[in-house]
Design a protein around this motif. Sequence first.
Motif, mmCIF file in Angstrom:
data_model
loop_
_atom_site.group_PDB
_atom_site.id
_atom_site.type_symbol
_atom_site.label_atom_id
_atom_site.label_comp_id
_atom_site.label_asym_id
_atom_site.label_seq_id
_atom_site.Cartn_x
_atom_site.Cartn_y
_atom_site.Cartn_z
ATOM 1 N N PHE A 35 0.819 -1.209 0.000
ATOM 2 C CA PHE A 35 0.000 0.000 0.000
ATOM 3 C C PHE A 35 0.854 1.261 0.000
ATOM 4 N N VAL A 36 0.362 2.271 -0.653
ATOM 5 C CA VAL A 36 0.920 3.615 -0.574
ATOM 6 C C VAL A 36 -0.236 4.531 -0.165
ATOM 7 N N PHE A 37 0.069 5.678 0.375
ATOM 8 C CA PHE A 37 -0.992 6.594 0.754
ATOM 9 C C PHE A 37 -1.699 7.077 -0.505
ATOM 10 N N PRO A 38 -3.020 6.955 -0.547
ATOM 11 C CA PRO A 38 -3.751 7.338 -1.762
ATOM 12 C C PRO A 38 -3.774 8.842 -1.962
ATOM 13 N N LYS A 39 -3.611 9.219 -3.207
ATOM 14 C CA LYS A 39 -3.647 10.630 -3.584
ATOM 15 C C LYS A 39 -4.468 10.770 -4.853
ATOM 16 N N THR A 40 -4.972 11.966 -5.075
ATOM 17 C CA THR A 40 -5.740 12.242 -6.282
ATOM 18 C C THR A 40 -5.527 13.702 -6.666
ATOM 19 N N TYR A 41 -6.169 14.102 -7.725
ATOM 20 C CA TYR A 41 -6.078 15.483 -8.175
ATOM 21 C C TYR A 41 -7.343 16.224 -7.761
ATOM 22 N N PRO A 42 -7.238 17.503 -7.442
ATOM 23 C CA PRO A 42 -8.456 18.273 -7.140
ATOM 24 C C PRO A 42 -9.383 18.287 -8.355
ATOM 25 N N ASN A 43 -10.675 18.440 -8.124
ATOM 26 C CA ASN A 43 -11.616 18.424 -9.249
ATOM 27 C C ASN A 43 -11.467 19.633 -10.165
ATOM 28 N N SER A 44 -10.657 20.601 -9.782
ATOM 29 C CA SER A 44 -10.420 21.763 -10.641
ATOM 30 C C SER A 44 -9.357 21.483 -11.700
ATOM 31 N N VAL A 45 -8.627 20.383 -11.583
ATOM 32 C CA VAL A 45 -7.575 20.053 -12.543
ATOM 33 C C VAL A 45 -8.208 19.414 -13.780
ATOM 34 N N ARG A 46 -7.874 19.932 -14.946
ATOM 35 C CA ARG A 46 -8.436 19.447 -16.208
ATOM 36 C C ARG A 46 -7.552 18.358 -16.816
ATOM 37 N N VAL A 47 -8.176 17.558 -17.647
ATOM 38 C CA VAL A 47 -7.474 16.511 -18.389
ATOM 39 C C VAL A 47 -7.372 16.974 -19.817
ATOM 40 N N PRO A 48 -6.247 16.805 -20.480
ATOM 41 C CA PRO A 48 -5.027 16.154 -20.014
ATOM 42 C C PRO A 48 -4.357 16.954 -18.894
#
Length: 158
Positions: A35-48
């Motif tokens: 396991f690693v500590f889970p991380k994500t992107y804020p919902n304000s970050v656009r794709v790509p």
Amino acid sequence: MKNWYYFTNHEVIPEGEIKTQPSRASALAQIPKTFVFPKTYPNSVRVPLPANPPVVSVPTDITPERVRQLAYAINDPAGGYKVQSLIGLHVSAPYLHDGGVAAGAEALKQDSKGRYVVANSEQLGLGGTSISNIPPDPEASLRVLLDRDLRELAIANN
């Protein structure tokens, strides 16, 4: 956390209470090391994603430590089994903690009185489904789970 809208209590039941084979818990005991500590992107970050997008941590404190430890056999070598959600149960065969209540699509048929009986015992249990590359049929597997006589036959086939 007990959220009725998830149709589960999110509890982990100790193996000793279920009284089943504890080998699954022993196998899971190695998983937390990956396991690693889970991380994500804020919902304000656009794709790509941009070159250096901001990252936020995902909270993990929603599950009590004792439940996480029991689920992965930490401090209790027998471990436990998580209470599954009822959402999607009708499409999530095979059933029971070990998948032992499984039936293929051709395993059952209705008799003249409308009761379900075994039509093809070769498609009962893990040996007759998953191990034989026959997908467990959710409808047939649920019938086997709920019917004591059919369940005994499937378990015997395991």
